[in-house]
Design a protein around this motif. Structure first.
Motif, mmCIF file in Angstrom:
data_model
loop_
_atom_site.group_PDB
_atom_site.id
_atom_site.type_symbol
_atom_site.label_atom_id
_atom_site.label_comp_id
_atom_site.label_asym_id
_atom_site.label_seq_id
_atom_site.Cartn_x
_atom_site.Cartn_y
_atom_site.Cartn_z
ATOM 1 N N ALA A 115 20.078 39.074 25.941
ATOM 2 C CA ALA A 115 20.335 39.048 27.390
ATOM 3 C C ALA A 115 20.616 40.461 27.898
ATOM 4 O O ALA A 115 20.466 40.744 29.080
ATOM 5 N N LEU A 163 14.110 38.069 25.701
ATOM 6 C CA LEU A 163 14.578 36.749 26.119
ATOM 7 C C LEU A 163 13.580 36.131 27.086
ATOM 8 O O LEU A 163 12.995 36.808 27.921
ATOM 9 N N LEU A 185 15.808 27.991 29.148
ATOM 10 C CA LEU A 185 17.212 27.968 29.566
ATOM 11 C C LEU A 185 17.339 27.335 30.945
ATOM 12 O O LEU A 185 18.270 26.566 31.202
ATOM 13 N N PRO A 240 25.012 28.590 16.141
ATOM 14 C CA PRO A 240 25.745 29.708 16.749
ATOM 15 C C PRO A 240 25.047 31.047 16.555
ATOM 16 O O PRO A 240 25.097 31.901 17.444
ATOM 17 N N LEU A 292 20.543 35.200 21.300
ATOM 18 C CA LEU A 292 20.177 35.150 22.722
ATOM 19 C C LEU A 292 21.128 36.005 23.553
ATOM 20 O O LEU A 292 20.697 36.715 24.471
ATOM 21 N N ALA A 293 22.411 35.935 23.218
ATOM 22 C CA ALA A 293 23.400 36.730 23.968
ATOM 23 C C ALA A 293 23.075 38.210 23.849
ATOM 24 O O ALA A 293 23.156 38.962 24.827
ATOM 25 N N PHE A 345 17.100 22.539 22.978
ATOM 26 C CA PHE A 345 18.432 22.084 22.566
ATOM 27 C C PHE A 345 18.636 22.305 21.073
ATOM 28 O O PHE A 345 19.695 22.780 20.649
ATOM 29 N N ALA A 346 17.625 21.967 20.281
ATOM 30 C CA ALA A 346 17.747 22.144 18.832
ATOM 31 C C ALA A 346 17.969 23.613 18.492
ATOM 32 O O ALA A 346 18.808 23.952 17.647
ATOM 33 N N VAL A 356 17.075 23.658 30.484
ATOM 34 C CA VAL A 356 18.337 23.115 29.973
ATOM 35 C C VAL A 356 19.358 23.019 31.102
ATOM 36 O O VAL A 356 20.046 22.001 31.256
ATOM 37 N N ALA A 357 19.446 24.069 31.905
ATOM 38 C CA ALA A 357 20.403 24.066 33.016
ATOM 39 C C ALA A 357 20.082 22.943 33.993
ATOM 40 O O ALA A 357 20.976 22.213 34.428
ATOM 41 N N LEU A 398 12.345 20.338 25.913
ATOM 42 C CA LEU A 398 13.808 20.258 25.908
ATOM 43 C C LEU A 398 14.333 20.033 24.497
ATOM 44 O O LEU A 398 15.339 20.626 24.106
ATOM 45 N N ASP A 399 13.652 19.163 23.744
ATOM 46 C CA ASP A 399 14.039 18.930 22.350
ATOM 47 C C ASP A 399 14.178 20.252 21.615
ATOM 48 O O ASP A 399 15.200 20.537 20.991
ATOM 49 N N ARG A 448 22.435 31.305 19.220
ATOM 50 C CA ARG A 448 23.017 31.580 20.539
ATOM 51 C C ARG A 448 23.485 33.028 20.610
ATOM 52 O O ARG A 448 23.358 33.691 21.641
ATOM 53 N N LEU A 469 19.304 25.869 20.344
ATOM 54 C CA LEU A 469 20.611 26.325 20.833
ATOM 55 C C LEU A 469 21.764 25.758 20.015
ATOM 56 O O LEU A 469 22.913 26.153 20.208
ATOM 57 N N ALA A 470 21.460 24.863 19.092
ATOM 58 C CA ALA A 470 22.525 24.178 18.354
ATOM 59 C C ALA A 470 23.141 25.045 17.257
ATOM 60 O O ALA A 470 24.128 24.665 16.656
#
Lengths: 109, 109
Positions: free
Chosen positions: B27, B73, B78, B17, B23-24, B11-12, B81-82, B7-8, B20, B14-15
């Motif tokens: 997807a 991906l 993810l 932009p 990843l978008a 999250f790190a 995280v969810a 998780l660390d 992210r 995903l921090a």
DNA sequence: AAGTTAATTAATCAAGTGGTTAAATAATGC
DNA sequence: GCATTATTTAACCACTTGATTAATTAACTT
């Protein structure tokens, strides 16, 4: 204001296990800095810094009560994180695909 | 293995932009490093580093195809995280509280 | 006023992040 | 073999993070 930097701060804040533990504790009600620090082996200033990071990400709010600074959980950034993550749910959630296929099959008949 | 450090890393990763955004893009299907870098103003090595961070968090997987290294991906982090975030949903989701109250009222009668 | 408790600030440190440009590696196509 | 394309590595830089201990501020208690 800026959705991106808000998410940046939230994700960055959640990247540390100590900070996630602090949030877990606050989910059960407000707590002081010393109460939050108690389960950890690290020094109080270290915890204080983690709290500051959480505050900076707006994940917690701090009040004043005498010499105490009770912290309370702030839901909004968590909701933003959940919302961001949900947009990827279809990628891993097999049930989603299965369900839409079933619905298509039903409509087709 | 270790749920916490997984998780660390997620999250790190995903921090940022840019990560992210990558990843978008992924997807919608696999992409090469150059394709991923195209929308950004930063240099290719910078994008390469972001990709490496995503790979380190197991958010993407890299294949080989000639001189290309297409990225795909990876859903598992993810989902983690969810799952982590969902445990806090009752805190912000007013509908949840409203619903449970309605249910309690109905049961009470 | 003096002492105690709660919490932060300051100074320091090692390690990590996010970016750069320049050079190197890998694979393809002529 | 040589040029081209794709990507990474290297070297560097400024800045941030996560931790420490020691000192300071703030507020209560006696």
């Amino acid at each position: 204001m800026n959705e991106v930097t808000q998410l940046d701060a939230a994700f960055a804040a959640l990247a540390h296990p100590a900070r996630r533990a602090i949030l877990a504790r606050l989910a059960q009600g407000e707590a002081t800095v010393n109460e939050l620090a108690e389960p950890f082996e690290m020094s109080l200033p270290a915890v204080s810094k983690h709290i500051r990071v959480l505050e900076g990400a707006n994940l917690i709010t701090r009040a004043r009560n005498a010499q105490f600074r009770p912290c309370t959980l702030n839901a909004a950034p968590l909701a933003a994180v959940a919302e961001w993550t949900e947009q990827y749910r279809h990628i891993w959630d097999v049930r989603f695909d299965t369900m839409t296929e079933i619905l298509k099959d039903l409509e087709g008949k």
